[in-house]
Design an enzyme around this catalytic site. Structure first.
Site, mmCIF file in Angstrom:
data_model
loop_
_atom_site.group_PDB
_atom_site.id
_atom_site.type_symbol
_atom_site.label_atom_id
_atom_site.label_comp_id
_atom_site.label_asym_id
_atom_site.label_seq_id
_atom_site.Cartn_x
_atom_site.Cartn_y
_atom_site.Cartn_z
ATOM 1 C CG ASP A 1 -1.829 -1.139 1.332
ATOM 2 O OD1 ASP A 1 -2.190 -1.676 0.288
ATOM 3 O OD2 ASP A 1 -2.195 -1.509 2.471
ATOM 4 C CE LYS A 2 -0.184 8.560 -0.579
ATOM 5 N NZ LYS A 2 -1.261 9.572 -0.743
#
Length: 366
Positions: free
Chosen positions: A175-176
């Site tokens: 994920d970011k």
């Protein structure tokens, strides 16, 4: 169709990875990604029985039989819509497809001079330590400023690396707002071999997470199917009855108890979308400051304003889910050598731990 095999992503990320999905691009989340067909062939009415690996190698150039066999093992070769093994024998009018998890990027990937923390690199692959806040690959709302743009810059002098080609590049995703280690393949053969290791679950991956509360058991195993939340398409959820979602198993070990939070080590036996975050929420211990799964609220502790101010300061110190992909191990696709990488906790998580340590110390003395 001579270049079709070069578009393979011989990994089943929709079966394997997923803590590895971008929050900003739910339409591309691995467990629900469409299957793209860069190659499709219908056998002739007079087709004689023939092994599918021989059938394909006769129709494609620059493709080894070994690569075809690995792709079949990774369930990327379909006949009449069903995955087959490399020894399957083609019959008249069989429809043969090669599938991958994404198409080529339709927009140009602009090389951008974005700093990369490269912990290992050779002719076949590189391993990077991704900071929190960096989107992994381009998509809706994030066409620049991604890890893929940074890779396009870093490998701009490599004539064999095409950042738009799904046959090379990211082998898995995080994920970011999760930090940590990622492996990137420079060559199609490397991506096929590495993807197969993820598919077989032979890679070694451990994460560190700060979670709310004190876990009842020092270590344990969380098991529960993970699938899309029917009430919120941006979230995943656990289906304990096993009738929906995909099987998922997470192992955890409490590393440090810090008052109302715990530093936990997690090991993925499977890998599903947001697996660690979803499983920890499922057992009542959301990841600290995980806005998507409720960890950005004060879930444990005291009702006093001083405590609330303290927690708010902790949120400011680590303004994202406190989750880090700390270790990564795999077999090198060319040399066969076992590689293992370990990364330090990022500064925001170290400061968060220090802050809670100080809290525990102050309350012990008072």
């Amino acid at each position: 169709m001579t270049d079709a095999m070069n578009d393979w992503v011989a990994q089943e990320e929709d079966l394997v990875e997923d803590e590895f999905l971008l929050d900003e691009q739910p339409e591309e989340e691995a467990d629900f990604a469409p299957r793209y067909e860069p190659f499709r062939y219908v056998a002739d009415r007079k087709q004689s029985l023939l092994r599918i690996d021989k059938f394909l190698i006769d129709r494609m150039t620059n493709v080894s039989r070994n690569r075809i066999q690995m792709a079949a093992e990774a369930r990327c070769i379909l006949v009449n819509g069903n995955p087959v093994k490399s020894n399957y024998r083609i019959k008249p009018l069989d429809v043969v497809s090669i599938v991958m998890s994404r198409p080529r990027y339709e927009t140009e990937i602009l090389p951008e001079d974005i700093p990369l923390n490269i912990v290992y690199e050779d002719d076949d692959l590189l391993v990077v330590n991704k900071p929190a806040g960096l989107v992994v690959h381009p998509g809706h709302g994030n066409y620049t400023g991604t890890l893929v743009n940074a890779l396009a810059w870093h490998l701009r002098e490599d004539p064999q690396f095409d950042p738009t080609d799904p046959a090379v590049g990211l082998v898995h995703r995080i994920d970011k707002d999760t930090s940590g280690l990622l492996v990137i393949a420079k060559r199609p053969e490397a991506k096929t071999a590495l993807g197969l290791q993820f598919f077989r679950r032979t890679t070694r991956r451990r994460y560190m997470a700060m979670v709310w509360g004190i876990l009842k058991d020092e270590n344990g195993r969380i098991e529960g199917n993970i699938g899309r939340d029917p009430h919120d398409r941006l979230q995943m959820t656990v289906f304990p009855d096993g009738e929906q979602g995909k099987p998922a198993v997470t192992h955890y070990l409490s590393r440090q108890r810090l008052g109302y939070v715990t530093l936990v080590e997690c090991r993925l036996e499977t890998g599903r979308t947001h697996q660690i975050r979803v499983h920890l929420k499922y057992i009542g211990h959301p990841v600290f400051n995980d806005a998507r799964y409720g960890g950005d609220r004060i879930l444990k502790g005291q009702p006093f304003s001083k405590y609330r101010q303290f927690v708010q300061r902790c949120f400011e110190i680590c303004p994202r889910q406190a989750l880090h992909a700390q270790t990564l191990g795999f077999v090198h696709p060319t040399s066969g050598r076992e590689l293992f990488f370990d990364s330090e906790l990022p500064a925001d998580m170290r400061q968060l731990i220090d802050k809670w340590n100080q809290y525990v110390l102050n309350n012990r003395e008072s």
